[in-house]
Enzyme design. Structure first.
Site, mmCIF file in Angstrom:
data_model
loop_
_atom_site.group_PDB
_atom_site.id
_atom_site.type_symbol
_atom_site.label_atom_id
_atom_site.label_comp_id
_atom_site.label_asym_id
_atom_site.label_seq_id
_atom_site.Cartn_x
_atom_site.Cartn_y
_atom_site.Cartn_z
ATOM 1 N N ASP A 134 0.895 -1.428 -0.084
ATOM 2 C CA ASP A 134 0.015 -0.050 -0.020
ATOM 3 C C ASP A 134 0.810 1.263 0.012
ATOM 4 O OD1 ASP A 134 -2.381 1.446 -0.163
ATOM 5 O OD2 ASP A 134 -2.593 1.269 1.962
ATOM 6 N N TYR A 136 1.136 5.469 -0.392
ATOM 7 C CA TYR A 136 0.681 6.740 0.403
ATOM 8 C C TYR A 136 0.788 7.929 -0.401
ATOM 9 C CZ TYR A 136 0.341 9.345 4.898
ATOM 10 O OH TYR A 136 0.055 10.142 6.022
ATOM 11 N N HIS A 141 -4.095 13.813 1.020
ATOM 12 C CA HIS A 141 -4.347 12.781 2.170
ATOM 13 C C HIS A 141 -2.996 12.952 3.051
ATOM 14 C CE1 HIS A 141 -5.510 9.175 4.584
ATOM 15 N NE2 HIS A 141 -4.172 8.671 4.461
ATOM 16 N N ARG A 150 1.374 17.604 12.827
ATOM 17 C CA ARG A 150 2.307 18.912 12.624
ATOM 18 C C ARG A 150 1.613 19.818 11.891
ATOM 19 N NH1 ARG A 150 4.151 13.866 11.373
ATOM 20 N NH2 ARG A 150 3.534 14.361 9.268
ATOM 21 N N GLU A 206 -10.850 3.917 3.665
ATOM 22 C CA GLU A 206 -10.030 4.596 2.909
ATOM 23 C C GLU A 206 -10.312 4.509 1.503
ATOM 24 O OE1 GLU A 206 -6.069 5.871 5.545
ATOM 25 O OE2 GLU A 206 -5.646 4.108 4.040
ATOM 26 N N GLU A 208 -9.301 4.155 -2.284
ATOM 27 C CA GLU A 208 -7.866 3.928 -2.981
ATOM 28 C C GLU A 208 -8.094 3.387 -4.442
ATOM 29 O OE1 GLU A 208 -4.659 2.272 -0.895
ATOM 30 O OE2 GLU A 208 -5.291 3.177 0.921
ATOM 31 N N ASP A 240 -8.948 0.292 1.952
ATOM 32 C CA ASP A 240 -7.855 0.107 3.042
ATOM 33 C C ASP A 240 -8.734 0.358 4.407
ATOM 34 O OD1 ASP A 240 -5.600 -0.309 4.444
ATOM 35 O OD2 ASP A 240 -4.851 1.570 4.061
ATOM 36 N N ARG A 244 -8.490 3.497 13.619
ATOM 37 C CA ARG A 244 -7.321 4.454 13.878
ATOM 38 C C ARG A 244 -6.709 4.437 15.154
ATOM 39 N NH1 ARG A 244 -6.235 5.822 8.626
ATOM 40 N NH2 ARG A 244 -8.058 6.470 7.562
ATOM 41 N N GLN A 247 -4.065 2.086 15.354
ATOM 42 C CA GLN A 247 -3.057 2.508 14.535
ATOM 43 C C GLN A 247 -2.315 3.515 15.052
ATOM 44 O OE1 GLN A 247 -4.472 4.165 10.778
ATOM 45 N NE2 GLN A 247 -2.357 4.666 10.145
ATOM 46 N N TYR A 251 1.669 2.416 15.769
ATOM 47 C CA TYR A 251 2.501 2.342 14.678
ATOM 48 C C TYR A 251 3.991 2.699 14.725
ATOM 49 C CZ TYR A 251 2.456 7.427 13.697
ATOM 50 O OH TYR A 251 3.076 8.699 13.957
ATOM 51 N N LYS A 260 -4.677 -2.283 10.248
ATOM 52 C CA LYS A 260 -4.995 -2.272 8.725
ATOM 53 C C LYS A 260 -5.078 -3.932 8.249
ATOM 54 C CE LYS A 260 -3.538 2.186 7.554
ATOM 55 N NZ LYS A 260 -4.355 2.901 6.457
ATOM 56 N N THR A 264 -8.830 -5.798 3.675
ATOM 57 C CA THR A 264 -8.782 -4.940 2.527
ATOM 58 C C THR A 264 -9.773 -5.457 1.649
ATOM 59 O OG1 THR A 264 -6.278 -4.433 3.170
ATOM 60 C CG2 THR A 264 -7.073 -3.830 1.088
ATOM 61 N N THR A 367 -4.872 6.710 0.192
ATOM 62 C CA THR A 367 -6.096 7.265 -0.006
ATOM 63 C C THR A 367 -6.140 8.506 -0.862
ATOM 64 O OG1 THR A 367 -6.449 6.696 2.536
ATOM 65 C CG2 THR A 367 -7.953 8.333 1.525
ATOM 66 N N GLU A 381 -10.163 12.206 7.850
ATOM 67 C CA GLU A 381 -9.787 13.601 7.343
ATOM 68 C C GLU A 381 -11.600 14.505 7.400
ATOM 69 O OE1 GLU A 381 -7.511 13.327 3.513
ATOM 70 O OE2 GLU A 381 -8.402 11.240 3.928
#
Lengths: 436, 436
Positions: A134, A136, A141, A150, A206, A208, A240, A244, A247, A251, A260, A264, A367, A381
Site C-alpha cells: 500500500d 501513500y 490525504h 504537525r 480509505e 484507494e 483500506d 485509527r 494505529q 504504529y 490495517k 482490505t 487514500t 479527514e
C-alpha cells in the site's frame, strides 16, 4: 506506454447485442474487464463483465485463436498465469471479445449459453495476491493527516522524493461484498495512562485505487521507468479499512500493522490499461519548489499521459438508512489524478532496489482525497480526526464507522467523445467485533 | 503447549545407522527437521535431514501408515499442505522416522536407496510463504537502536505493551545460499541537502529466529493465547538484510519498505516444536516496573515454558578471508531467550484483530541481540551506527557489509541430558549493486 493506444474497441458508437450492455454505467462493450467468478453450484473460472452479464471465457474458447486463446488457456481458477503474459494476449482477447459481443456478430447464438446473470454469480478475487503493497501517494490525504500531527509542516521531508509505501497483508484482501468484522486491539486514548484491549472505536475506510501487476521481474533486477507501465495488468477499487485508535498506538516505529491487516476490500473486476486508454491524462504539474523526480522515476511519456482521470466516489449506508429504504449518502467524490506519483512510478520505485514483483501482486495508491472536505477519502479527514461529525440524512451522525454501516466505493471514467466506463462496486459492511 | 512433550525420540542414547548422524552438530537422529529438496536433475520433494544425508519421504511412503502417511501425502513441491495438518501427523511422522533410522531398524535396506547426499542436493524454501511478518521483539536490539535516536528514552511507550511488528515482503524470501544483490535506493546522509539514488552504503544483516505457521485461522477469528503454540509448525534462522541508509530516509511515517524488501534469507530446514521440546525455557522475567501482558497475551503455561533456549551465532567471511583460507569471524553470539515476547504471544497478537494466518506463513522475531557488544545481532549495533568499525583477522575492518562479504547464521540447542541439535546454515554473500 502500456495500453495507451486507441483503437476500434474504444469507438463510442459500438453497441453490443447483450441487451443490458449499452449505456451500462460500468460495463458497456468498451470496458470488458477481467475477473474470476462461479455460477451457482459451479467452479471458479475466468470471465468478462458485459452489462449485467458475465461471459464465461472457457465456454467460448472454441471461438478464440492465437494470443487471445493463449490468455484463456493460461487462466485457471485465478488469473495469475494470464496476467503474467502481458499486454499482447490481453489486448488480443479484448479485440476478439469486442468482435464477438458487438451488434451483428455472427457468433451470437454460440455465445449466449455462456453468458451468466451476474447477480446470480459469486465474484472472487481475480488473482491470488502474492504480495500486497500500500502506497501513500494521495498528497492531499498525506497533507491532511500530517496536519493533525504537525500543523505547520504536515509533509515529512521525504514525501516529495520517495513514493512512500509499506507492505500490507495479502491474506486478508477480500472481494467486494465480504463482511468486515470490527477488530479488537490495543487502544490507548491520550486521556488514559495504559492501553486496554477491545473493539476499535475509530474504525475508518480509505478510498484507494488498486493496481494489479502483470509480468513481474526477477529478484535483483529493477524495472526501468520506461518499462514500468507494461508491468501493470489493470486497476480496481480498494478500501483500506483502518482502525485509527489501534494505529495511533501501535504504529511507531515500524508502521501500521494490526490497524490495517484485518481486511482490505477490492472490487473484483480488473479494468485493463486498454479500457482506460481514453482516460489517460498528464500528471498534475508539481507545485513550484517541488523537486523533480530523481532519474530512476523520470519519464517524459509517463509524465505526459501516465496519470488516470477516474472519478472516485465513496458512499455510506447505515443499518437505519437501509431499514428506512434510504439511498446511500455520499462521503466523498474525488479523482485518481490526485496521485502525486503515477502508477508506473510506483512500480519502478518498488522494484528499484531489486524487489521482485510477481503476476497478481496488488498495489494500493493510498487514500485519494482531493483538496476540500467533500473530497476527503477517509473519515479521519472528513471529520477532522473525529472532532466534527458528519450529518446523515437519517438524522444520525458519524465520526467513525458503526456496526451495520456499509461503505460502497465506485468509479466513473468520462471523456468527451468516448463511452463512459466504471469499475463496479467495492462494498463492505461492518460486523460487530468478536467478544474480546 | 504444542510439542512440549518429551518422548523416546529425545533419548540422547539413540543412535542412527546413518553413519554421519551420530554427533552431527545439526542433524542427529534427535532432530529430524523437515524441508523441500531436489536431488541432481530431480523434482522438488519433501525430505528430512539426517546427518549429511536427506531422506526422501515419498520414496519411503510405503513404510508409513496412518497419520505419518497423511503428512507425506499432503506434502508436494512445498510443505504448506502438510504443515496445515498440525501437530498430530507431524509428531507421528517423527516417531516413525525415528524408528526407521535408528540403529537396528529392520528396514535399513529398503531406506538406503532413498537417502541423498545433502551436498549434492538443492535445498528450496520449505513452503510457499503466503505472508511474511517481521517482529521487533529483541528488547536489547530495540534498546540499542532506539538509543541511537533517543539516548535518554530508547524504548517507545508502546514497546512493553505491544509485540511490535510489520509486514515484510514474501516474494523475496530466499533459501540459504542465494546470493544477495546490494540494493540501489535513495540515500540522504545528514550532511547532504537532497537525496541521491545509488548503491546502499550501509548494508547490514540481522540475526533472527523465523517461525513457521502450521494450521491457520479464518479471517475474523482470533487465536486464543492458549491455542497459539499449536499454530506453530517449526522454526528456522532468518537474516533480515537491511540497507540502513535507505531505511533512515524512507521509513517515516509508514516503516521500512525498500530498505528490507530486496532479500530475506532463511535456513531451509524446519526444526519442529517436537525436536525443540527439550530446549523450552521459562520466559525471561520482566524487569521490575514492566507492565504485565494484557489478558489476550497472558498464559501461565506459556510463561513457564514458552521461551526457547537456542544459541544463535552470526559469522562473517570476506572475499579476502576466503582467498586466504581463513575461517569465518564471529560477529555475534546471542540467544533466542532475548525475545521479550514468546512465539505464541506473537501468533496470538498477530491474529488478535482477526487477521488470518495461513499454513506456511513466516514470522521473524526481530534481531535477537544480547545485552553486550559481543552479542549484537546487527552491524548497526556492533559498530555503534558505523562509528566504531570491527577489526577482522584479515586486517580488514567493517562498518557495514562490502561486496563479496558472506554472512552465515547458525544455531545450537544444548541441554544437559539431551543430544545437542542445530538448524543448519543460513548463508548469503553480497553481490555488487546493478548499475544505477
Amino acid at each position: 506506454m502500456g495500453g495507451a493506444r486507441l483503437d476500434g474497441t474504444h469507438d463510442p458508437a459500438l453497441r453490443s447485442w447483450v441487451p443490458s450492455a449499452d449505456g451500462h454505467p460500468d460495463f458497456p462493450i468498451q470496458n470488458l474487464p477481467l475477473g474470476i467468478f462461479s455460477p451457482t453450484g459451479g467452479a471458479r473460472r475466468a470471465g468478462i463483465a458485459i452489462g449485467d452479464r458475465i461471459l464465461d471465457l472457457r465456454g467460448i474458447a472454441g471461438l478464440l485463436s492465437g494470443e487471445a486463446a493463449r490468455f484463456v488457456e493460461a487462466a485457471g481458477e485465478t488469473l495469475n498465469g494470464a496476467l503474467a503474459l502481458g499486454a499482447g494476449p490481453r489486448r488480443a482477447l479484448r479485440l476478439r471479445i469486442c468482435e464477438l459481443l458487438r451488434q451483428g456478430s455472427p457468433e451470437r447464438a454460440g455465445i449466449e449459453p455462456h453468458l451468466h446473470e451476474a447477480a446470480s454469480c459469486t465474484l472472487h478475487l481475480p488473482a491470488a495476491v502474492g504480495d500486497y503493497t500500500d502506497f501513500y501517494v494521495g498528497i492531499h490525504h498525506a497533507t491532511n493527516v500530517g496536519r493533525q500531527f504537525r500543523p505547520d509542516n504536515p509533509l515529512l521531508p521525504n514525501y516529495k522524493w520517495v513514493p512512500i509505501g509499506y507492505h500490507g497483508r495479502a491474506s486478508s484482501v477480500v472481494p467486494s461484498g465480504t463482511p468486515v468484522r470490527r477488530p479488537n486491539g490495543q487502544r490507548k486514548p491520550a486521556a488514559e495512562t495504559v492501553p486496554s484491549f477491545g473493539p476499535s472505536r475509530n474504525l475508518d475506510y480509505e478510498l484507494e485505487l488498486g493496481i494489479w501487476i502483470g509480468p513481474g521481474n526477477e529478484l535483483g533486477e529493477p524495472v526501468p521507468i520506461g518499462e514500468a507501465a507494461d508491468r501493470i495488468a489493470g486497476y480496481c477499487l480498494l478500501n483500506d479499512w483502518s482502525a485509527r485508535d489501534i494505529q495511533g498506538w501501535e504504529y511507531q516505529p515500524l508502521g501500521p500493522f494490526l490497524a490495517k491487516n484485518f481486511a482490505t476490500t477490492i472490487s473484483p473486476w480488473i479494468v485493463t490499461p486498454e479500457a482506460l486508454a481514453p482516460f489517460r491524462a498528464p500528471q498534475a504539474p508539481r507545485p513550484d519548489g517541488d523537486p523533480a523526480p530523481l532519474p530512476y522515476l523520470a519519464d517524459e511519456a509517463d509524465a505526459a499521459s501516465g496519470a488516470l482521470a477516474i472519478e472516485l466516489e465513496a458512499l455510506l449506508v447505515t443499518a437505519d438508512m437501509k431499514a428506512k429504504g434510504m439511498a446511500p449518502h455520499r462521503l466523498a467524490l474525488s479523482d485518481a489524478r490526485h496521485m502525486y506519483w503515477t502508477a508506473a512510478q510506483l512500480v519502478a520505485h518498488h522494484a528499484s532496489g531489486g524487489c521482485n514483483l510477481r503476476p497478481g501482486d496488488l498495489l494500493g495508491s493510498g487514500t485519494l482525497s482531493g483538496p476540500d472536505r467533500a473530497s476527503c477519502g477517509s473519515l479521519l479527514e472528513a471529520t477532522n480526526g473525529g472532532r466534527e461529525p458528519i450529518a446523515l440524512p437519517s438524522g444520525e451522525e458519524r465520526r467513525f464507522l458503526q456496526d451495520g454501516d456499509e461503505v460502497i466505493l465506485s468509479a466513473r471514467c468520462r471523456r468527451e467523445g468516448f463511452a463512459p466506463i466504471g469499475f463496479g462496486e467495492c462494498r463492505g459492511a461492518i460486523l460487530p467485533a468478536p467478544s474480546a
